[in-house]
Scaffold this motif. Sequence first.
Motif, PDB file in Angstrom:
ATOM      1  N   THR A 125      23.594  10.707 -26.164  1.00 32.65           N
ATOM      2  CA  THR A 125      23.206  10.983 -27.556  1.00 32.65           C
ATOM      3  C   THR A 125      23.121   9.727 -28.409  1.00 32.65           C
ATOM      4  O   THR A 125      22.635   9.773 -29.528  1.00 32.65           O
ATOM      5  N   GLY A 126      23.674   8.608 -27.905  1.00 36.07           N
ATOM      6  CA  GLY A 126      23.717   7.396 -28.703  1.00 36.07           C
ATOM      7  C   GLY A 126      24.880   7.378 -29.685  1.00 36.07           C
ATOM      8  O   GLY A 126      25.039   6.440 -30.452  1.00 36.07           O
ATOM      9  N   LYS A 127      25.711   8.432 -29.675  1.00 32.14           N
ATOM     10  CA  LYS A 127      26.835   8.525 -30.619  1.00 32.14           C
ATOM     11  C   LYS A 127      28.133   8.871 -29.884  1.00 32.14           C
ATOM     12  O   LYS A 127      28.200   9.880 -29.185  1.00 32.14           O
ATOM     13  N   THR A 128      29.164   8.060 -30.096  1.00 30.02           N
ATOM     14  CA  THR A 128      30.464   8.361 -29.474  1.00 30.02           C
ATOM     15  C   THR A 128      31.086   9.614 -30.094  1.00 30.02           C
ATOM     16  O   THR A 128      31.894  10.282 -29.462  1.00 30.02           O
ATOM     17  N   LEU A 129      30.672   9.950 -31.318  1.00 24.56           N
ATOM     18  CA  LEU A 129      31.189  11.147 -31.991  1.00 24.56           C
ATOM     19  C   LEU A 129      30.937  12.420 -31.190  1.00 24.56           C
ATOM     20  O   LEU A 129      31.672  13.387 -31.315  1.00 24.56           O
ATOM     21  N   ALA A 130      29.901  12.416 -30.364  1.00 28.76           N
ATOM     22  CA  ALA A 130      29.559  13.609 -29.579  1.00 28.76           C
ATOM     23  C   ALA A 130      30.503  13.807 -28.391  1.00 28.76           C
ATOM     24  O   ALA A 130      30.350  14.764 -27.633  1.00 28.76           O
ATOM     25  N   ALA A 131      31.499  12.940 -28.240  1.00 35.84           N
ATOM     26  CA  ALA A 131      32.455  13.064 -27.129  1.00 35.84           C
ATOM     27  C   ALA A 131      33.132  14.432 -27.124  1.00 35.84           C
ATOM     28  O   ALA A 131      33.409  14.987 -26.065  1.00 35.84           O
TER      29      ALA A 131
END
Length: 183
Positions: A125-131
């Motif tokens: 996703t390009g975002k670590t927040l989606a972990a």
Amino acid sequence: MGKQHYEMRFAGSGGQGMMLMGDIMAQAAGGLDTKEIVLTRSYGPEARGGACRSELIIDDEPINYPSVRRPDFVLAMSQQAADTYWKDMKPEGIFLIDPKFVHTVPENVKHVYAIPLTQIAEDVTGKTLAANVVAIGAIAALTGVEDLDVVKRAVREHFKPKLRPSNDKAFEAGVAAAKTLMK
């Protein structure tokens, strides 16, 4: 499957989405499915960065005792969580860790799954927040406590529609990573 009673614990640092994971799994089990649920939350003294956990009990029958006593599943997203929250796990329980944050796991735990949740989130996703969404996919696949489609629907309903494409990718990547390890 007979009567089902399943206890889950999501533990890590504030800001990693532990409460969100509890909410989504609770929505899948109690809102979209017809199971009984009890969801509890615990924050450390600091919100972001401090220890926090979310605990969920899912049952086919009314729940008599509202606290997780012997978790079937534990997610640890910090070393502190890994060191603290495995002790009361059932012997056959599932212990999921993100190796980016958890470097040592107790030898006593039989079923440890190390999935680079944060790295996968960044890759797809390009975002670590989606972990946390990657984690939910992995949890759904590892535990089988709820149907994958039901959990995916709970994820979709929890976030704004514009986030669906990236959340779908994150969820599917988590499922795929778990299934690879389960082989």
